[in-house]
Scaffold this active site. Structure first.
Site, PDB file in Angstrom:
ATOM      1  CB  SER A  53     -37.837  -9.942  21.645  1.00 43.75           C
ATOM      2  OG  SER A  53     -37.869 -10.975  22.107  1.00 43.75           O
ATOM      3  CG  HIS A  83     -36.668  -7.969  26.701  1.00 43.97           C
ATOM      4  ND1 HIS A  83     -35.398  -8.577  25.409  1.00 43.97           N
ATOM      5  CD2 HIS A  83     -37.634  -8.185  26.018  1.00 43.97           C
ATOM      6  CE1 HIS A  83     -35.830  -9.104  24.106  1.00 43.97           C
ATOM      7  NE2 HIS A  83     -37.061  -9.347  24.878  1.00 43.97           N
TER       8      HIS A  83
END
Length: 508
Positions: free
Chosen positions: A366, A480
């Site tokens: 990320s 994610h």
């Protein structure tokens, strides 16, 4: 609905809708009167353009005309700039305790906006929220809130720990946040508190907390003495293997004199020799998050394979105050870069750690994927890299990420003027991808809506067509959160691929 005292199959009444419309209502708690709930919802007219959420009251017994609209207790439609996250009424129903963050005049200023404890007098005709914690130094964990007798229990992020703090419930309403009491610490560092519950009289407090040798256990806390008793030992079997590596705390100094805090985990010398060991610099996501003292599978797997792991909380992270968190606003890739390299260099310079400065890798996910990619555009010192679910092109990210258009604009700046476009490009890995020479494994998930899959695919393609040694690993059906809550077989497969990548590019 009213539930019968002796329900039988088929006899349960039909559920009754308490709210209607196009607004989400969550985090609800009953008021003592049993006729109303308090909850959190964005009910103000500008909710599509800002980040505010109000504390609201919901009628639990709607009339014949159906549910009524939630009634706001805070004033998102007017002067309030709060994003309320958690609400909890006092036992007598006179006070509403809230965890909330201030989004500032634009109502979008979420960057390092410290979550604080607020109180609201429910007996007042026009209740006004009062902040009970310091706006710059205290950042509480949303969702962790309990009332125990004459104290309010909250969890504060502090330098890699999450500590349980008891604050007095009878603080005067006009106290300045900077003068608010710091409270009593009931569960201290290195614990990482994950949940809390308490009997209303405060006699019994139960928390779940992780530690350097525990992924999480249930603890009983005596509020009067502060004594903590562990009720479970869920990581006992793991510790019994003898293979948990306890990280050492690490401090470093950035080039501008700023202190940087982190850890280094070393492989077992009995199994991997005395060194010097290859080193992997690991960078967390967020960026407003923190690595903690808690047992961390990523670190343990790499140390088990023979790697030393350096990781920490550079500027931009949570847990070190508001100024630390806002230091990289409009400045991605600046002091955060300095800080992670300072940590790495401090570890390499320590002769007691026996690390190999000529064999270093870097990885992150990320925002950590951003900074990993960014480092490979700035330096050739790393033998290899792993860029995972990366935030790699802030321009396309604005229009495709589920986090909202505001994220990149608040953190890196807009792209509406020539000057702004240049500033944005100065912080963009994609704008400098032509400078990368470091072998890079790109990992992404096809259903990642936070950092959309195009970010990773484009990074891989740009490296590939420039002749950089690169591979792409895509996971179907994952998002994610793959490394934290993905399918177990996918999490295992990911570790297998990561270890294979390091074994060929950075062998032990």
């Amino acid at each position: 609905m009213d539930v019968p005292t002796d329900p039988r199959p088929g006899d349960l009444p039909e559920p009754v809708a308490l709210t209607a419309g196009d607004t989400d209502v969550g985090a609800h708690r009953w008021l003592p009167d049993g006729d109303h709930l308090v909850a959190v919802s964005a009910v103000h007219p500008g909710r599509e353009e800002d980040l505010l959420r109000d504390a609201v009251v919901v009628d639990a017994r709607p009339g014949a005309d159906g549910p009524t609209a939630p009634r706001p207790l805070t004033d998102g439609a007017g002067t309030s700039t709060l994003a309320v996250d958690t609400v909890l009424p006092s036992a007598d129903g006179r006070t509403l305790w809230m965890l909330a963050s201030d989004q500032g005049p634009t109502r979008l200023e979420f960057v390092a906006s410290q979550t604080g404890l607020f109180s609201l007098d429910l007996t007042a005709a026009s209740p006004v929220p009062h902040r009970r914690t310091d706006v710059d130094a205290v950042d509480l964990v949303p969702g962790l809130l309990a009332v125990a007798g004459d104290e309010v229990l909250v969890a504060d992020q502090r330098r890699g720990a999450v500590v349980l703090v008891a604050l007095p419930a009878d603080v005067a309403a006009d106290v300045a946040p900077a003068d608010a009491p710091t409270g009593r610490v009931l569960v201290d560092s290195p614990a990482v508190v994950q949940a809390v519950a308490a009997a209303p009289d405060g006699g019994r407090i139960v928390v779940t907390a992780a530690a350097p040798n525990s992924a999480g256990d249930v603890l009983a806390v005596d509020a009067s003495s502060g004594t903590t008793t562990r009720l479970t030992d869920l990581s006992a079997d793991l510790r019994a293997t003898g293979r948990i590596r306890t990280p050492r705390e690490l401090t470093a100094t950035a080039p501008d004199g700023y202190p940087v805090h982190g850890w280094v985990a070393l492989p077992d010398a009995d199994r991997h020799g005395a060194g010097p060991h290859p080193v992997i610099l690991m960078i967390h996501g967020g960026p407003y998050a923190q690595y903690t003292h808690a047992l961390f599978d990523e670190v343990q797997v790499l140390a088990e394979a023979g790697y030393a792991v350096v990781y920490g909380n550079p500027r931009g992270s949570a847990g070190y105050g508001r100024a630390h968190g806002t230091a990289i606003q409009r400045a991605f890739g600046t002091v955060d870069t300095d800080d992670v390299l300072a940590l790495l260099d401090a570890a390499l310079a320590d002769p007691g750690l026996a690390l190999d400065a000529d064999r270093t890798g870097v990885m992150g996910g990320s925002y950590g994927g951003y900074l990993t990619a960014w480092l490979t555009t700035r330096t050739q010192r790393f033998t290899a890299a792993v860029v995972e679910r990366g935030f790699l092109d802030p321009v396309s990210f604005v229009g495709s990420s589920d986090i909202g258009w505001f994220f990149g604009l608040q953190y890196l700046g807009d792209n509406d003027t020539p000057d702004a476009a240049g500033a944005l490009a100065a912080q963009s890995p994609m704008a400098h991808v032509g400078d990368v020479r470091t072998p890079t494994l790109v990992i992404h998930s096809e259903n990642d809506w936070r950092c959309p899959v195009e970010q990773g695919q484009r990074w891989f393609v740009e490296l590939k067509r420039r002749g950089v040694d690169t591979e792409l690993l895509l996971f179907p059906g994952e998002g994610h959160e793959l490394t934290r809550s993905g399918r177990p077989r996918h999490r295992v497969a990911r570790f297998d691929h990561v270890l294979q990548w390091w074994s060929t590019r950075l062998p032990t």
